[in-house]
Scaffold this active site. Structure first.
Site, PDB file in Angstrom:
ATOM      1  N   CYS A  76     -85.637  19.063  45.920  1.00  0.00           N
ATOM      2  CA  CYS A  76     -86.251  17.761  45.696  1.00  0.00           C
ATOM      3  C   CYS A  76     -87.392  17.518  46.695  1.00  0.00           C
ATOM      4  CB  CYS A  76     -85.205  16.658  45.827  1.00  0.00           C
ATOM      5  SG  CYS A  76     -84.051  16.592  44.438  1.00  0.00           S
TER       6      CYS A  76
ATOM      7  N   CYS B  81     -87.536  16.833  41.164  1.00  0.00           N
ATOM      8  CA  CYS B  81     -86.719  15.663  41.518  1.00  0.00           C
ATOM      9  C   CYS B  81     -87.245  15.044  42.804  1.00  0.00           C
ATOM     10  CB  CYS B  81     -85.242  16.044  41.669  1.00  0.00           C
ATOM     11  SG  CYS B  81     -84.915  17.366  42.858  1.00  0.00           S
TER      12      CYS B  81
END
Length: 305
Positions: free
Chosen positions: A121, A202
């Site tokens: 992420c 993400c």
């Protein structure tokens, strides 16, 4: 009453000739069937077509395998369970002996599954018209990954391949450009890889665009504009940071308030993303100034915005 000896011999000859004729007919039929089956499998063509793009990279197998082993051993040992031989075979099977204008996403699906890996992420960095700059940046800053920094992108970066229905099944002379046929091996591959890269993103994602492009920094027809932004998951991605970079010394064709950037922001807002746009993101501008240390934009140590 037994047949005369001459008649018996004639009958034997007739039977023998009929047998030979049947055998020859069977052989001809077998050859024809084999030819039809081969034709159906490889769509044999009289000669390779001449396309406008460069042909398959020489020693493609060695290039792909070498990059794959380097990536999973030297760069990302945590991916050591990847099978580079299987990855190469799945890539080869996607295009060899196939019409280079009839490649489908299904052809590449096994490759995508074999080579995919998680993207941490906050590290996904997308780009359009900033290829050299963005890759210099990810080489100097390990906090970000472009598609070309993933296993799939690393193996395929600046490499070309396409097949041909006739032997040897690979065209080393030329491959079709997208304007010759859209479903060519390179275009289908990069569209699929880009879609998968976007789906994996993400946290905070970044996109580096070129504010010195006269036609506008954001283009709906680009892979970023047509594929990647529509495959970002609003449930996984919290923010989109736009870095609008202008060349040192200009031209300054567009800023964050420009028409194409506002169009991009509108698309992202419709998909419920939070957006931040920054003109000449300073860490990247400093990298630009490494190559232009004496330019006024760099000597002032201020953003040109």
């Amino acid at each position: 009453m037994p047949l005369p000896q001459g008649s018996a011999r004639a009958r034997q000859r007739t039977v023998l000739l009929v047998g030979i004729a049947v055998l020859l007919a069977a052989l001809v039929l077998a050859v024809v069937l084999a030819s039809l089956l081969t034709h159906g499998r490889h769509e044999v063509s009289p000669k390779m077509l001449k396309w406008k793009d460069r042909g398959t990279t020489k020693n493609l197998q060695e290039v792909i395998l070498g990059r794959c082993y380097n990536y999973i051993t030297a760069q990302h040992p945590e991916l050591g369970d990847k099978d580079c031989l299987k990855i190469w075979e799945s890539l080869k099977d996607a295009f060899i002996y196939k019409n280079p204008c009839n490649i489908t996403p299904e052809d590449y699906q096994p490759l995508m599954e074999l080579a995919s890996h998680p993207i941490p992420c906050n590290k996904s960095l997308f780009w359009s018209k900033t290829g050299d700059l963005v890759h210099r940046y990810t080489k100097s800053n390990q906090n970000f990954l472009t598609l070309e920094d993933t296993l799939l992108g690393y193996m395929a970066d600046r490499v070309s391949w396409c097949g041909d229905p006739s032997a040897p099944g690979i065209n080393y002379e030329s491959c079709p450009k997208q304007n010759e046929c859209e479903s060519n091996p390179g275009s289908v591959f990069w569209k699929m890889a880009s879609k998968m890269f976007a789906e994996a993103a993400c946290g905070v994602v970044q996109v580096m665009l070129n504010g010195s492009v006269e036609a506008g920094a954001f283009r709906s027809s680009s892979i970023f504009g047509s594929i990647e932004i529509f495959n970002l998951d609003p449930d996984k991605v919290t923010e989109v940071h736009i870095w609008l970079m202008q060349n040192i010394g200009g031209p300054q064709s567009e800023s964050c308030s420009g028409q194409s950037i506002q169009k991009l922001i509108s698309i992202l807002e419709e998909r419920n993303f939070k957006i931040i746009c920054e003109d000449n993101y300073r860490p990247v501008q400093l990298l630009q100034c490494v190559h232009n240390p004496d330019h006024t934009d760099c000597r002032l140590c201020t953003n040109s915005s």
